[in-house]
Motif scaffolding. Sequence first.
Motif, PDB file in Angstrom:
ATOM      1  N   HIS A  33       0.807  -1.223   0.000  1.00  0.00           N
ATOM      2  CA  HIS A  33       0.000   0.000   0.000  1.00  0.00           C
ATOM      3  C   HIS A  33       0.840   1.272   0.000  1.00  0.00           C
ATOM      4  O   HIS A  33       0.302   2.369  -0.017  1.00  0.00           O
ATOM      5  CB  HIS A  33      -0.856   0.062   1.268  1.00  0.00           C
ATOM      6  N   ILE A  34       2.155   1.128   0.078  1.00  0.00           N
ATOM      7  CA  ILE A  34       2.988   2.301   0.347  1.00  0.00           C
ATOM      8  C   ILE A  34       4.030   2.551  -0.752  1.00  0.00           C
ATOM      9  O   ILE A  34       4.044   3.615  -1.363  1.00  0.00           O
ATOM     10  CB  ILE A  34       3.734   2.123   1.706  1.00  0.00           C
ATOM     11  N   PHE A  57       8.285   7.062   4.682  1.00  0.00           N
ATOM     12  CA  PHE A  57       9.606   6.704   5.204  1.00  0.00           C
ATOM     13  C   PHE A  57      10.567   7.874   4.972  1.00  0.00           C
ATOM     14  O   PHE A  57      11.331   7.882   3.999  1.00  0.00           O
ATOM     15  CB  PHE A  57      10.140   5.458   4.490  1.00  0.00           C
ATOM     16  N   PHE A 158       5.132   3.734  15.721  1.00  0.00           N
ATOM     17  CA  PHE A 158       4.381   3.109  14.624  1.00  0.00           C
ATOM     18  C   PHE A 158       3.160   2.336  15.145  1.00  0.00           C
ATOM     19  O   PHE A 158       2.071   2.456  14.600  1.00  0.00           O
ATOM     20  CB  PHE A 158       5.329   2.169  13.871  1.00  0.00           C
ATOM     21  N   ASP A 215       5.114  -5.833  10.338  1.00  0.00           N
ATOM     22  CA  ASP A 215       4.170  -5.889   9.211  1.00  0.00           C
ATOM     23  C   ASP A 215       4.000  -7.353   8.804  1.00  0.00           C
ATOM     24  O   ASP A 215       4.227  -7.723   7.651  1.00  0.00           O
ATOM     25  CB  ASP A 215       4.700  -5.048   8.039  1.00  0.00           C
ATOM     26  N   LYS A 217       1.965  -9.394   7.769  1.00  0.00           N
ATOM     27  CA  LYS A 217       0.798  -9.790   6.980  1.00  0.00           C
ATOM     28  C   LYS A 217       1.097 -11.127   6.319  1.00  0.00           C
ATOM     29  O   LYS A 217       2.251 -11.422   6.004  1.00  0.00           O
ATOM     30  CB  LYS A 217       0.544  -8.800   5.839  1.00  0.00           C
ATOM     31  N   ASP A 235       9.788  -7.994   3.163  1.00  0.00           N
ATOM     32  CA  ASP A 235       9.381  -6.642   3.566  1.00  0.00           C
ATOM     33  C   ASP A 235       9.958  -6.280   4.944  1.00  0.00           C
ATOM     34  O   ASP A 235       9.243  -6.272   5.950  1.00  0.00           O
ATOM     35  CB  ASP A 235       7.850  -6.512   3.568  1.00  0.00           C
ATOM     36  N   ARG A 253      -4.712 -10.608  12.509  1.00  0.00           N
ATOM     37  CA  ARG A 253      -5.455  -9.700  11.632  1.00  0.00           C
ATOM     38  C   ARG A 253      -5.523 -10.212  10.195  1.00  0.00           C
ATOM     39  O   ARG A 253      -6.554 -10.111   9.539  1.00  0.00           O
ATOM     40  CB  ARG A 253      -4.756  -8.330  11.674  1.00  0.00           C
ATOM     41  N   GLU A 261      -8.536  -8.109   3.222  1.00  0.00           N
ATOM     42  CA  GLU A 261      -8.559  -6.930   4.090  1.00  0.00           C
ATOM     43  C   GLU A 261      -9.534  -5.840   3.620  1.00  0.00           C
ATOM     44  O   GLU A 261     -10.010  -5.032   4.426  1.00  0.00           O
ATOM     45  CB  GLU A 261      -7.112  -6.405   4.090  1.00  0.00           C
ATOM     46  N   ILE A 310      -5.172  -0.831  12.821  1.00  0.00           N
ATOM     47  CA  ILE A 310      -5.046  -0.670  11.360  1.00  0.00           C
ATOM     48  C   ILE A 310      -6.365  -0.102  10.829  1.00  0.00           C
ATOM     49  O   ILE A 310      -6.374   0.753   9.932  1.00  0.00           O
ATOM     50  CB  ILE A 310      -4.680  -2.000  10.665  1.00  0.00           C
ATOM     51  N   ARG A 313      -6.254   3.519  11.397  1.00  0.00           N
ATOM     52  CA  ARG A 313      -5.357   4.195  10.433  1.00  0.00           C
ATOM     53  C   ARG A 313      -6.021   4.320   9.060  1.00  0.00           C
ATOM     54  O   ARG A 313      -5.903   5.341   8.388  1.00  0.00           O
ATOM     55  CB  ARG A 313      -4.038   3.428  10.331  1.00  0.00           C
ATOM     56  N   TYR A 324      -2.138   8.474   2.451  1.00  0.00           N
ATOM     57  CA  TYR A 324      -1.118   7.558   2.997  1.00  0.00           C
ATOM     58  C   TYR A 324      -1.157   6.198   2.289  1.00  0.00           C
ATOM     59  O   TYR A 324      -0.197   5.788   1.663  1.00  0.00           O
ATOM     60  CB  TYR A 324      -1.353   7.401   4.513  1.00  0.00           C
TER      61      TYR A 324
HETATM   62  C1  GN1 Z   1       1.039  -1.044   4.899  1.00  0.00           C
HETATM   63  O1  GN1 Z   1       2.373  -1.374   2.214  1.00  0.00           O
HETATM   64  P1  GN1 Z   1       2.368  -2.533   3.098  1.00  0.00           P
HETATM   65  O2  GN1 Z   1       1.394  -3.539   2.639  1.00  0.00           O
HETATM   66  O3  GN1 Z   1       3.745  -3.110   3.305  1.00  0.00           O
HETATM   67  C2  GN1 Z   1       1.423  -0.428   6.244  1.00  0.00           C
HETATM   68  C3  GN1 Z   1       1.167  -1.427   7.360  1.00  0.00           C
HETATM   69  C4  GN1 Z   1      -0.288  -1.845   7.337  1.00  0.00           C
HETATM   70  C5  GN1 Z   1      -0.627  -2.411   5.967  1.00  0.00           C
HETATM   71  C6  GN1 Z   1      -2.100  -2.717   5.887  1.00  0.00           C
HETATM   72  C7  GN1 Z   1       4.640   1.504   6.535  1.00  0.00           C
HETATM   73  O4  GN1 Z   1       1.922  -2.089   4.601  1.00  0.00           O
HETATM   74  O5  GN1 Z   1       1.446  -0.823   8.612  1.00  0.00           O
HETATM   75  O6  GN1 Z   1      -0.527  -2.830   8.300  1.00  0.00           O
HETATM   76  O7  GN1 Z   1      -0.296  -1.492   4.927  1.00  0.00           O
HETATM   77  N1  GN1 Z   1       2.829  -0.032   6.217  1.00  0.00           N
HETATM   78  C8  GN1 Z   1       3.209   1.190   6.647  1.00  0.00           C
HETATM   79  O8  GN1 Z   1      -2.328  -3.671   4.910  1.00  0.00           O
HETATM   80  O9  GN1 Z   1       2.426   2.007   7.110  1.00  0.00           O
END
Ligand code: GN1
Length: 359
Positions: A33-34, A57, A158, A215, A217, A235, A253, A261, A310, A313, A324
Amino acid sequence: MNEFVWQQVLPHFGMTRDEANQDAKVAPLGNGHINDTFLVRSETGDFVLQRLNTQVFPTPWGLVGNAGIISEHLCAKRDSGDYQLQVVCPHKCSNQELGVDLGEQGFWRAISYLPYSHSIDVVESAEQAEIAAHAFGHFARSLSDLDANQIHDVIPKFHFLPGRIEALREAAEKDPLGRVEACREWVEFALGQTGLFDELRELEPKLPLRICHNDTKINNMLFDKRDMSAMAIIDLDTCMKGHLMYDFGDMVRTFCSPEAEDSTELNKVLARPEIFAALAAGYTKAMGEVLTDAERQSLWLGARIMPLMIGVRFLTDHLLGDTYFHIHRDNHNLDRAANQFSLYQSLLAQEATLKPMLG
Ligand code: GN1
Ligand code: MG
Protein backbone atom coordinates in the motif's frame (compact mmCIF):
# COMPACT_ATOMS: atom_id res chain seq x y z
CA MET A 1 7.34 4.82 -15.87
CA ASN A 2 9.08 1.99 -17.67
CA GLU A 3 11.19 4.30 -19.79
CA PHE A 4 12.06 6.40 -16.76
CA VAL A 5 13.18 3.31 -14.87
CA TRP A 6 15.39 2.24 -17.77
CA GLN A 7 16.90 5.67 -18.33
CA GLN A 8 17.29 7.02 -14.82
CA VAL A 9 17.17 4.20 -12.31
CA LEU A 10 18.52 0.90 -13.63
CA PRO A 11 21.91 2.33 -14.70
CA HIS A 12 22.60 2.95 -11.00
CA PHE A 13 22.18 -0.77 -10.48
CA GLY A 14 24.56 -1.58 -13.30
CA MET A 15 21.91 -2.27 -15.92
CA THR A 16 21.50 -0.54 -19.26
CA ARG A 17 19.36 -1.40 -22.25
CA ASP A 18 22.18 -3.00 -24.17
CA GLU A 19 22.31 -6.24 -26.11
CA ALA A 20 22.53 -8.39 -22.99
CA ASN A 21 19.32 -6.83 -21.69
CA GLN A 22 17.27 -6.40 -24.82
CA ASP A 23 14.61 -8.85 -23.63
CA ALA A 24 14.56 -7.57 -20.05
CA LYS A 25 11.18 -6.58 -18.62
CA VAL A 26 10.07 -4.34 -15.79
CA ALA A 27 6.60 -5.04 -14.38
CA PRO A 28 4.67 -4.03 -11.24
CA LEU A 29 4.87 -6.58 -8.42
CA GLY A 30 2.80 -7.36 -5.33
CA ASN A 31 0.12 -5.36 -3.61
CA GLY A 32 1.83 -3.18 -1.02
CA HIS A 33 0.00 0.00 0.00
CA ILE A 34 2.99 2.30 0.35
CA ASN A 35 5.97 1.75 -1.96
CA ASP A 36 6.05 1.16 -5.72
CA THR A 37 7.46 -2.28 -6.41
CA PHE A 38 8.65 -3.77 -9.72
CA LEU A 39 10.05 -7.07 -10.83
CA VAL A 40 12.95 -6.73 -13.22
CA ARG A 41 13.47 -9.86 -15.30
CA SER A 42 16.57 -10.20 -17.42
CA GLU A 43 18.96 -12.76 -18.87
CA THR A 44 21.46 -11.88 -16.18
CA GLY A 45 19.01 -12.52 -13.32
CA ASP A 46 15.77 -11.27 -11.82
CA PHE A 47 15.50 -8.79 -8.97
CA VAL A 48 12.99 -6.56 -7.23
CA LEU A 49 13.22 -2.80 -7.66
CA GLN A 50 11.41 -0.44 -5.31
CA ARG A 51 10.74 3.25 -5.11
CA LEU A 52 10.35 3.96 -1.41
CA ASN A 53 7.58 6.30 -0.37
CA THR A 54 9.59 9.00 1.37
CA GLN A 55 6.48 10.71 2.75
CA VAL A 56 5.91 7.57 4.80
CA PHE A 57 9.61 6.70 5.20
CA PRO A 58 11.37 10.05 5.61
CA THR A 59 14.69 8.36 6.48
CA PRO A 60 15.18 5.89 3.60
CA TRP A 61 18.90 5.48 4.32
CA GLY A 62 17.98 4.28 7.82
CA LEU A 63 15.47 1.86 6.32
CA VAL A 64 17.88 0.30 3.84
CA GLY A 65 20.59 0.24 6.54
CA ASN A 66 18.26 -1.74 8.84
CA ALA A 67 17.44 -4.20 6.06
CA GLY A 68 21.18 -4.59 5.37
CA ILE A 69 21.99 -5.36 9.02
CA ILE A 70 19.11 -7.79 9.40
CA SER A 71 19.69 -9.68 6.17
CA GLU A 72 23.41 -10.02 6.97
CA HIS A 73 22.58 -11.40 10.41
CA LEU A 74 20.12 -13.91 8.97
CA CYS A 75 22.50 -14.95 6.17
CA ALA A 76 25.23 -15.67 8.73
CA LYS A 77 22.77 -17.84 10.67
CA ARG A 78 21.69 -19.57 7.51
CA ASP A 79 25.31 -20.35 6.65
CA SER A 80 25.79 -21.95 10.04
CA GLY A 81 22.55 -23.96 9.71
CA ASP A 82 20.60 -21.95 12.31
CA TYR A 83 18.19 -20.19 9.98
CA GLN A 84 16.07 -22.35 7.73
CA LEU A 85 14.44 -19.74 5.50
CA GLN A 86 15.81 -17.93 2.48
CA VAL A 87 16.90 -14.33 2.94
CA VAL A 88 16.04 -11.37 0.75
CA CYS A 89 19.30 -9.44 0.33
CA PRO A 90 20.01 -5.92 -0.89
CA HIS A 91 21.40 -5.59 -4.42
CA LYS A 92 23.86 -2.80 -4.04
CA CYS A 93 24.21 0.05 -6.50
CA SER A 94 27.30 0.30 -8.69
CA ASN A 95 28.80 2.68 -6.08
CA GLN A 96 28.23 0.05 -3.36
CA GLU A 97 25.47 2.05 -1.67
CA LEU A 98 22.24 0.34 -0.57
CA GLY A 99 20.06 2.65 -2.64
CA VAL A 100 20.05 5.77 -4.76
CA ASP A 101 18.40 9.05 -3.90
CA LEU A 102 17.09 10.69 -7.08
CA GLY A 103 15.52 13.63 -5.25
CA GLU A 104 12.13 14.48 -6.74
CA GLN A 105 12.25 11.19 -8.68
CA GLY A 106 12.37 9.16 -5.50
CA PHE A 107 14.62 6.92 -3.50
CA TRP A 108 15.26 3.60 -5.20
CA ARG A 109 16.66 0.34 -3.96
CA ALA A 110 16.92 -3.20 -5.25
CA ILE A 111 16.61 -6.52 -3.43
CA SER A 112 16.76 -10.14 -4.44
CA TYR A 113 13.83 -11.92 -6.04
CA LEU A 114 13.25 -15.47 -4.89
CA PRO A 115 12.35 -17.87 -7.70
CA TYR A 116 9.47 -20.30 -7.02
CA SER A 117 8.07 -17.96 -4.38
CA HIS A 118 4.35 -17.57 -3.97
CA SER A 119 2.35 -15.23 -1.74
CA ILE A 120 -1.28 -15.52 -0.64
CA ASP A 121 -3.71 -12.85 0.58
CA VAL A 122 -6.12 -15.16 2.38
CA VAL A 123 -5.18 -18.21 4.44
CA GLU A 124 -6.97 -21.28 3.14
CA SER A 125 -6.19 -23.85 5.82
CA ALA A 126 -4.99 -24.28 9.39
CA GLU A 127 -1.89 -25.96 8.00
CA GLN A 128 -0.98 -22.84 6.00
CA ALA A 129 -1.53 -20.70 9.10
CA GLU A 130 0.76 -22.86 11.19
CA ILE A 131 3.51 -22.90 8.56
CA ALA A 132 3.42 -19.12 8.11
CA ALA A 133 3.24 -18.36 11.83
CA HIS A 134 6.11 -20.72 12.51
CA ALA A 135 8.15 -18.90 9.86
CA PHE A 136 7.44 -15.49 11.42
CA GLY A 137 8.33 -16.93 14.84
CA HIS A 138 11.56 -18.41 13.49
CA PHE A 139 12.40 -15.00 12.01
CA ALA A 140 11.73 -13.18 15.32
CA ARG A 141 13.66 -15.73 17.32
CA SER A 142 16.60 -15.48 14.94
CA LEU A 143 16.75 -11.73 15.53
CA SER A 144 16.58 -12.04 19.31
CA ASP A 145 20.38 -12.02 19.64
CA LEU A 146 20.89 -9.01 17.36
CA ASP A 147 21.52 -5.75 19.23
CA ALA A 148 18.30 -3.76 18.85
CA ASN A 149 20.17 -0.47 19.36
CA GLN A 150 21.74 -0.85 15.93
CA ILE A 151 18.30 -0.59 14.35
CA HIS A 152 17.04 2.80 13.34
CA ASP A 153 13.47 3.81 14.27
CA VAL A 154 12.08 4.28 10.75
CA ILE A 155 8.61 5.34 11.95
CA PRO A 156 8.56 6.35 15.62
CA LYS A 157 5.45 5.26 17.55
CA PHE A 158 4.38 3.11 14.62
CA HIS A 159 2.26 0.77 16.75
CA PHE A 160 1.18 3.22 19.43
CA LEU A 161 -2.60 2.84 19.74
CA PRO A 162 -3.31 6.00 21.81
CA GLY A 163 -1.47 8.12 19.21
CA ARG A 164 -3.38 6.49 16.34
CA ILE A 165 -6.73 7.06 18.06
CA GLU A 166 -5.80 10.67 18.76
CA ALA A 167 -4.96 11.14 15.08
CA LEU A 168 -8.42 9.81 14.18
CA ARG A 169 -10.06 12.20 16.63
CA GLU A 170 -8.20 15.13 15.09
CA ALA A 171 -9.03 14.05 11.53
CA ALA A 172 -12.73 13.70 12.45
CA GLU A 173 -12.75 17.14 14.06
CA LYS A 174 -11.10 18.82 11.09
CA ASP A 175 -13.01 16.74 8.56
CA PRO A 176 -11.36 18.55 5.63
CA LEU A 177 -13.39 16.74 2.94
CA GLY A 178 -16.74 16.54 4.70
CA ARG A 179 -16.51 12.76 4.89
CA VAL A 180 -17.16 12.24 8.57
CA GLU A 181 -20.97 12.29 8.46
CA ALA A 182 -21.14 9.21 6.22
CA CYS A 183 -18.97 7.16 8.58
CA ARG A 184 -19.80 8.69 11.94
CA GLU A 185 -20.78 5.33 13.44
CA TRP A 186 -17.39 3.79 12.75
CA VAL A 187 -15.60 6.90 14.00
CA GLU A 188 -17.56 6.84 17.28
CA PHE A 189 -17.01 3.12 17.60
CA ALA A 190 -13.25 3.42 17.18
CA LEU A 191 -12.93 6.41 19.50
CA GLY A 192 -14.80 4.43 22.15
CA GLN A 193 -12.19 1.65 22.36
CA THR A 194 -9.95 3.40 24.87
CA GLY A 195 -10.45 0.62 27.44
CA LEU A 196 -7.51 -1.10 25.78
CA PHE A 197 -5.23 1.74 26.89
CA ASP A 198 -5.42 0.58 30.53
CA GLU A 199 -4.44 -2.96 29.61
CA LEU A 200 -1.60 -1.57 27.54
CA ARG A 201 -0.33 0.68 30.32
CA GLU A 202 -0.36 -2.25 32.71
CA LEU A 203 1.44 -4.75 30.44
CA GLU A 204 3.86 -2.66 28.45
CA PRO A 205 6.49 -2.06 31.15
CA LYS A 206 6.85 -5.83 31.54
CA LEU A 207 7.57 -6.46 27.88
CA PRO A 208 11.06 -6.70 26.41
CA LEU A 209 11.97 -4.49 23.48
CA ARG A 210 12.97 -6.67 20.57
CA ILE A 211 13.58 -6.24 16.90
CA CYS A 212 10.15 -6.90 15.45
CA HIS A 213 8.99 -7.20 11.87
CA ASN A 214 6.00 -4.90 12.40
CA ASP A 215 4.17 -5.89 9.21
CA THR A 216 3.56 -9.63 9.57
CA LYS A 217 0.80 -9.79 6.98
CA ILE A 218 0.25 -13.17 5.45
CA ASN A 219 1.53 -11.86 2.11
CA ASN A 220 4.86 -10.94 3.68
CA MET A 221 5.60 -14.65 4.13
CA LEU A 222 6.51 -16.35 0.90
CA PHE A 223 5.61 -19.97 0.32
CA ASP A 224 7.63 -22.20 -1.98
CA LYS A 225 5.12 -22.87 -4.74
CA ARG A 226 6.61 -26.31 -5.42
CA ASP A 227 5.49 -27.76 -2.08
CA MET A 228 3.91 -24.82 -0.19
CA SER A 229 6.56 -24.95 2.52
CA ALA A 230 7.77 -21.70 4.08
CA MET A 231 10.36 -19.96 1.94
CA ALA A 232 11.09 -16.46 3.27
CA ILE A 233 9.96 -13.52 5.32
CA ILE A 234 9.95 -10.40 3.19
CA ASP A 235 9.38 -6.64 3.57
CA LEU A 236 11.92 -5.63 6.19
CA ASP A 237 10.89 -1.95 5.81
CA THR A 238 9.34 -1.60 9.24
CA CYS A 239 11.70 -3.84 11.21
CA MET A 240 12.23 -1.83 14.39
CA LYS A 241 12.40 -2.16 18.13
CA GLY A 242 9.02 -3.03 19.52
CA HIS A 243 6.86 -5.63 21.20
CA LEU A 244 6.15 -9.06 19.81
CA MET A 245 2.44 -8.85 20.57
CA TYR A 246 2.02 -6.56 17.57
CA ASP A 247 3.63 -9.08 15.23
CA PHE A 248 1.33 -11.72 16.66
CA GLY A 249 -1.64 -9.37 16.32
CA ASP A 250 -0.87 -8.55 12.71
CA MET A 251 -0.88 -12.26 11.95
CA VAL A 252 -4.23 -12.66 13.68
CA ARG A 253 -5.46 -9.70 11.63
CA THR A 254 -4.40 -11.10 8.28
CA PHE A 255 -4.60 -14.87 8.80
CA CYS A 256 -7.89 -15.31 10.62
CA SER A 257 -10.43 -13.74 8.30
CA PRO A 258 -11.61 -15.76 5.30
CA GLU A 259 -12.02 -12.45 3.45
CA ALA A 260 -9.36 -10.08 2.11
CA GLU A 261 -8.56 -6.93 4.09
CA ASP A 262 -10.72 -4.78 1.81
CA SER A 263 -13.68 -7.11 1.33
CA THR A 264 -17.03 -5.38 1.80
CA GLU A 265 -18.82 -8.63 2.68
CA LEU A 266 -18.70 -7.76 6.34
CA ASN A 267 -20.95 -10.63 7.41
CA LYS A 268 -18.21 -13.00 6.24
CA VAL A 269 -15.41 -11.16 8.05
CA LEU A 270 -14.91 -13.40 11.08
CA ALA A 271 -12.00 -14.69 13.11
CA ARG A 272 -11.79 -18.40 12.33
CA PRO A 273 -10.97 -20.22 15.60
CA GLU A 274 -9.18 -23.12 13.91
CA ILE A 275 -6.87 -20.67 12.14
CA PHE A 276 -6.26 -18.75 15.35
CA ALA A 277 -5.33 -22.00 17.13
CA ALA A 278 -2.94 -23.06 14.37
CA LEU A 279 -1.25 -19.67 14.25
CA ALA A 280 -0.84 -19.55 18.03
CA ALA A 281 0.65 -23.04 17.99
CA GLY A 282 3.05 -22.31 15.11
CA TYR A 283 4.25 -19.02 16.54
CA THR A 284 4.76 -20.10 20.15
CA LYS A 285 6.47 -23.30 19.05
CA ALA A 286 8.96 -21.40 16.91
CA MET A 287 9.63 -18.81 19.62
CA GLY A 288 10.13 -21.52 22.25
CA GLU A 289 11.62 -20.36 25.54
CA VAL A 290 12.58 -17.00 24.02
CA LEU A 291 8.97 -15.89 24.57
CA THR A 292 8.70 -14.52 28.12
CA ASP A 293 5.64 -15.10 30.32
CA ALA A 294 4.67 -11.45 30.02
CA GLU A 295 4.94 -11.69 26.24
CA ARG A 296 2.72 -14.73 26.21
CA GLN A 297 0.20 -12.84 28.34
CA SER A 298 0.33 -9.91 25.93
CA LEU A 299 -0.62 -11.90 22.83
CA TRP A 300 -4.35 -11.55 23.32
CA LEU A 301 -3.96 -7.80 23.70
CA GLY A 302 -1.90 -7.64 20.49
CA ALA A 303 -4.55 -9.72 18.72
CA ARG A 304 -7.21 -7.12 19.52
CA ILE A 305 -5.07 -4.01 19.09
CA MET A 306 -3.85 -4.72 15.57
CA PRO A 307 -7.16 -5.01 13.68
CA LEU A 308 -8.51 -2.06 15.63
CA MET A 309 -5.41 0.07 15.06
CA ILE A 310 -5.05 -0.67 11.36
CA GLY A 311 -8.78 0.06 11.02
CA VAL A 312 -8.23 3.37 12.79
CA ARG A 313 -5.36 4.20 10.43
CA PHE A 314 -7.44 3.35 7.33
CA LEU A 315 -10.34 5.45 8.62
CA THR A 316 -8.07 8.39 9.45
CA ASP A 317 -6.62 8.26 5.95
CA HIS A 318 -10.12 8.13 4.45
CA LEU A 319 -11.07 11.28 6.37
CA LEU A 320 -7.86 13.05 5.34
CA GLY A 321 -8.21 12.28 1.64
CA ASP A 322 -6.33 8.99 1.13
CA THR A 323 -2.85 10.44 1.20
CA TYR A 324 -1.12 7.56 3.00
CA PHE A 325 -2.42 4.19 1.76
CA HIS A 326 -2.72 3.74 -2.00
CA ILE A 327 -6.37 3.28 -2.99
CA HIS A 328 -7.84 1.61 -6.05
CA ARG A 329 -11.50 2.66 -5.78
CA ASP A 330 -13.69 5.28 -4.08
CA ASN A 331 -14.03 4.78 -0.34
CA HIS A 332 -11.40 2.07 -0.44
CA ASN A 333 -9.91 3.08 2.90
CA LEU A 334 -13.36 3.28 4.45
CA ASP A 335 -14.12 -0.25 3.20
CA ARG A 336 -10.81 -1.46 4.66
CA ALA A 337 -11.59 0.23 7.99
CA ALA A 338 -15.06 -1.30 8.22
CA ASN A 339 -13.56 -4.69 7.42
CA GLN A 340 -10.92 -4.40 10.14
CA PHE A 341 -13.41 -3.18 12.75
CA SER A 342 -15.67 -6.13 11.92
CA LEU A 343 -12.78 -8.50 12.47
CA TYR A 344 -12.00 -6.79 15.78
CA GLN A 345 -15.63 -7.21 16.83
CA SER A 346 -15.52 -10.88 15.90
CA LEU A 347 -12.40 -11.35 18.04
CA LEU A 348 -14.07 -9.64 21.01
CA ALA A 349 -17.17 -11.81 20.61
CA GLN A 350 -15.05 -14.98 20.69
CA GLU A 351 -12.75 -14.05 23.57
CA ALA A 352 -13.89 -16.99 25.71
CA THR A 353 -12.88 -19.45 22.97
CA LEU A 354 -9.78 -17.77 21.59
CA LYS A 355 -7.92 -16.42 24.60
CA PRO A 356 -7.46 -19.84 26.30
CA MET A 357 -5.77 -21.07 23.10
CA LEU A 358 -2.79 -18.91 24.04
CA GLY A 359 -2.04 -21.00 27.13
C1 GN1 B 1 1.04 -1.04 4.90
O1 GN1 B 1 2.37 -1.37 2.21
P1 GN1 B 1 2.37 -2.53 3.10
O2 GN1 B 1 1.39 -3.54 2.64
O3 GN1 B 1 3.75 -3.11 3.31
C2 GN1 B 1 1.42 -0.43 6.24
C3 GN1 B 1 1.17 -1.43 7.36
C4 GN1 B 1 -0.29 -1.85 7.34
C5 GN1 B 1 -0.63 -2.41 5.97
C6 GN1 B 1 -2.10 -2.72 5.89
C7 GN1 B 1 4.64 1.50 6.53
O4 GN1 B 1 1.92 -2.09 4.60
O5 GN1 B 1 1.45 -0.82 8.61
O6 GN1 B 1 -0.53 -2.83 8.30
O7 GN1 B 1 -0.30 -1.49 4.93
N1 GN1 B 1 2.83 -0.03 6.22
C8 GN1 B 1 3.21 1.19 6.65
O8 GN1 B 1 -2.33 -3.67 4.91
O9 GN1 B 1 2.43 2.01 7.11
MG1 MG C 1 5.21 -3.25 4.69
